[in-house]
Write a protein that holds these residues in place. Structure first.
Motif, mmCIF file in Angstrom:
data_model
loop_
_atom_site.group_PDB
_atom_site.id
_atom_site.type_symbol
_atom_site.label_atom_id
_atom_site.label_comp_id
_atom_site.label_asym_id
_atom_site.label_seq_id
_atom_site.Cartn_x
_atom_site.Cartn_y
_atom_site.Cartn_z
ATOM 1 N N GLU A 123 12.530 -73.660 33.032
ATOM 2 C CA GLU A 123 13.234 -73.306 31.856
ATOM 3 C C GLU A 123 12.709 -74.350 30.849
ATOM 4 N N ALA A 124 12.585 -75.540 31.433
ATOM 5 C CA ALA A 124 12.276 -76.678 30.315
ATOM 6 C C ALA A 124 10.853 -76.655 29.942
ATOM 7 N N ARG A 125 9.880 -76.310 30.889
ATOM 8 C CA ARG A 125 8.619 -76.062 30.589
ATOM 9 C C ARG A 125 8.471 -74.797 29.485
ATOM 10 N N ALA A 126 8.986 -73.828 29.737
ATOM 11 C CA ALA A 126 8.926 -72.829 28.957
ATOM 12 C C ALA A 126 9.551 -73.046 27.392
ATOM 13 N N THR A 127 10.680 -73.735 27.511
ATOM 14 C CA THR A 127 11.283 -74.258 26.201
ATOM 15 C C THR A 127 10.420 -75.053 25.355
ATOM 16 N N ALA A 128 9.919 -76.063 25.939
ATOM 17 C CA ALA A 128 8.847 -76.894 25.115
ATOM 18 C C ALA A 128 7.756 -76.223 24.677
ATOM 19 N N TRP A 129 7.287 -75.487 25.713
ATOM 20 C CA TRP A 129 6.013 -74.530 25.131
ATOM 21 C C TRP A 129 6.500 -73.771 23.889
ATOM 22 N N GLN A 130 7.550 -73.173 24.062
ATOM 23 C CA GLN A 130 8.012 -72.194 22.737
ATOM 24 C C GLN A 130 8.169 -73.067 21.567
ATOM 25 N N ALA A 131 8.773 -74.136 21.684
ATOM 26 C CA ALA A 131 8.984 -75.076 20.540
ATOM 27 C C ALA A 131 7.749 -75.480 19.932
ATOM 28 N N GLY A 132 6.586 -75.753 20.860
ATOM 29 C CA GLY A 132 5.518 -75.934 20.060
ATOM 30 C C GLY A 132 4.573 -74.815 19.701
ATOM 31 N N TYR A 133 4.764 -73.753 20.292
ATOM 32 C CA TYR A 133 3.952 -72.570 19.774
ATOM 33 C C TYR A 133 4.890 -71.995 18.403
ATOM 34 N N GLU A 134 5.989 -72.322 18.460
ATOM 35 C CA GLU A 134 6.566 -71.888 17.111
ATOM 36 C C GLU A 134 6.198 -72.804 15.985
ATOM 37 N N ALA A 135 5.831 -74.144 16.327
ATOM 38 C CA ALA A 135 5.666 -75.004 15.209
ATOM 39 C C ALA A 135 3.911 -75.251 15.173
ATOM 40 N N ARG A 136 3.386 -74.310 15.547
ATOM 41 C CA ARG A 136 1.809 -74.555 15.665
ATOM 42 C C ARG A 136 1.505 -74.642 13.981
ATOM 43 N N PRO A 137 0.424 -75.102 13.827
ATOM 44 C CA PRO A 137 0.031 -75.514 12.397
ATOM 45 C C PRO A 137 -0.791 -74.153 12.118
ATOM 46 N N ASN A 138 -1.060 -73.992 10.648
ATOM 47 C CA ASN A 138 -2.010 -72.766 10.315
ATOM 48 C C ASN A 138 -3.254 -73.061 10.912
ATOM 49 N N PRO A 139 -4.092 -72.256 11.213
ATOM 50 C CA PRO A 139 -5.444 -72.441 11.669
ATOM 51 C C PRO A 139 -6.331 -72.840 10.782
ATOM 52 N N GLU A 140 -7.554 -73.503 11.297
ATOM 53 C CA GLU A 140 -8.370 -74.123 10.260
ATOM 54 C C GLU A 140 -9.939 -73.618 10.747
ATOM 55 N N THR A 141 -10.574 -73.364 9.804
ATOM 56 C CA THR A 141 -12.148 -73.441 10.248
ATOM 57 C C THR A 141 -12.762 -74.676 10.400
#
Length: 386
Positions: A7-25
């Protein structure tokens, strides 16, 4: 109450995914290791024109054929061919207009200016691999060197991707030496030289560590603020417990960070944490014991960095253990194993000798154990191939 390791792995990933920056070219090098934010499409037919698959002779009409004209070489547009003509052609060269077949060089009978043999369609047709505008790689795909190669072959010069996170490091501890052997009650810092490379292998850019930082609350707060000025994630080492010089928890409050995870039910590595500031920057508290710090990094930091790069939660591998591996009660047990599935010695929380020879950690679920010959999940170490 510590949360389950999975659960900790999944929670850490979800936190990162939700905070991912706007994509760049971005250029290819900067994109490597992150996820595609948009599909890669072909900017032309692939190949863009018929190309020879062999070294040989391009021929038109019926044989035998007369050698005429310049050889057809890669990188040039050959002259059209007439009936009865033969032109030498190189692998990758554009097939001349009027060509009806190619005879492999090793299958050709050459007699002066005449050649003979059995021609075949030894070329790739235009668009055989892809058509103009066709989607080649979907969004969300991890950008690997072969992905870069295909994007280049397809005519692309840049990619839409999520930038690599900036991951800093703060090393806490009055007891740490930065050179020479351990002495006079002080020990050599092993995490400062190791963790930045693990962070880089996990897909981040990593500046020089800050520290060792004195074991006072003021110095902890100062170092955290310094790291957070430029980093998306700051990894700290030590201070995750509540001992007399463990100031991390108090420092987190003073820098405006709140817990995402505050302890994980895993052994070794139990006192680990993940927090986020009001500005959306992350702090990962790694234990001071070296092996425990690595376990915290693979448990929380690696999933977080994957999410920040737009990637899915890293999948666990598998390994067949060659010895019995005990469980750790209600905690997940991460047991050091080599590539043969053998448990390694020198696996204490403070030890690195076993870690230096490991393929990774066999994952033994809470309330379980593994018998010799049983296949169990394997969590690998960034930069170490299992």
């Amino acid at each position: 109450m510590p949360i389950d390791w999975a659960e900790a792995r999944a929670t850490a990933w979800q936190a990162g995914y939700e905070a991912r920056p706007n994509p760049e070219t971005t250029g290819f090098e900067a994109a490597l290791g992150s996820a595609l934010a948009a599909p890669v499409v072909a900017a032309s037919d692939l190949p863009a024109f018929p190309t020879s698959a062999v070294d040989g002779w391009a021929v038109a009409g019926s044989g035998p054929w007369i050698v005429t004209g310049e050889a057809a070489l890669a990188g040039a547009v050959p002259a059209p061919m007439g009936t009865g003509d033969a032109v030498k052609i190189a692998t990758g060269a554009q097939v001349p207009e009027g060509c009806e077949g190619i005879i492999r060089l090793e299958h050709t009978d050459v007699r002066g200016e005449l050649i003979d043999g059995d021609p075949d369609r030894e070329w790739r047709e235009a668009g055989e691999e892809a058509k103009l505008g066709e989607e080649l790689i979907p969004a969300g795909t991890r950008i690997t060197p072969p992905v870069l190669g295909l994007a280049a072959a397809a005519g692309q010069a840049s990619l839409d991707a999520y930038r690599k996170p900036r991951a800093g490091m703060v090393v806490f501890g009055d007891e740490l030496l930065t050179s020479g052997p351990s002495r006079d009650g002080r020990v050599r810092d092993s995490l400062g030289p190791m963790v930045p490379h693990l962070l880089a292998a996990a897909g981040s850019t990593s500046p020089e560590p800050i520290g060792p930082v004195a074991d006072t609350l003021d110095e902890h707060v100062r170092a955290l603020r310094e790291g957070l000025e430029t980093a998306d994630l700051v990894c700290t080492t030590g201070g995750t417990m509540v001992g007399p010089v463990d100031h991390l928890h108090a420092a987190l409050k003073l820098v405006g960070a709140s817990y995402i995870i505050n302890s994980v039910a895993v052994r070794p590595g139990f006192p680990m944490l993940l927090a986020r500031t009001d500005e959306g920057r992350f702090i990962a508290g790694l234990p001071g014991n070296p092996q425990s710090a690595v376990i915290a990094l693979i448990s929380l930091v690696v999933p977080l960095l994957a999410g920040l790069r737009g990637l899915s939660l890293p999948e666990l591998g598998e390994i067949t253990v060659s010895q019995d591996v005990p469980g750790r009660g209600d905690f997940t047990h991460l047991s050091l194993v080599d590539r043969s599935g053998r448990r390694l010695g020198h696996h204490g929380s403070a030890m690195l000798r076993g870690l230096a020879r490991a393929a990774g950690f066999a994952v033994i679920a809470p309330g379980a154990e593994a018998k010799a010959g049983q296949t169990v999940p394997l969590v690998t170490i960034p930069g170490v191939s299992a």
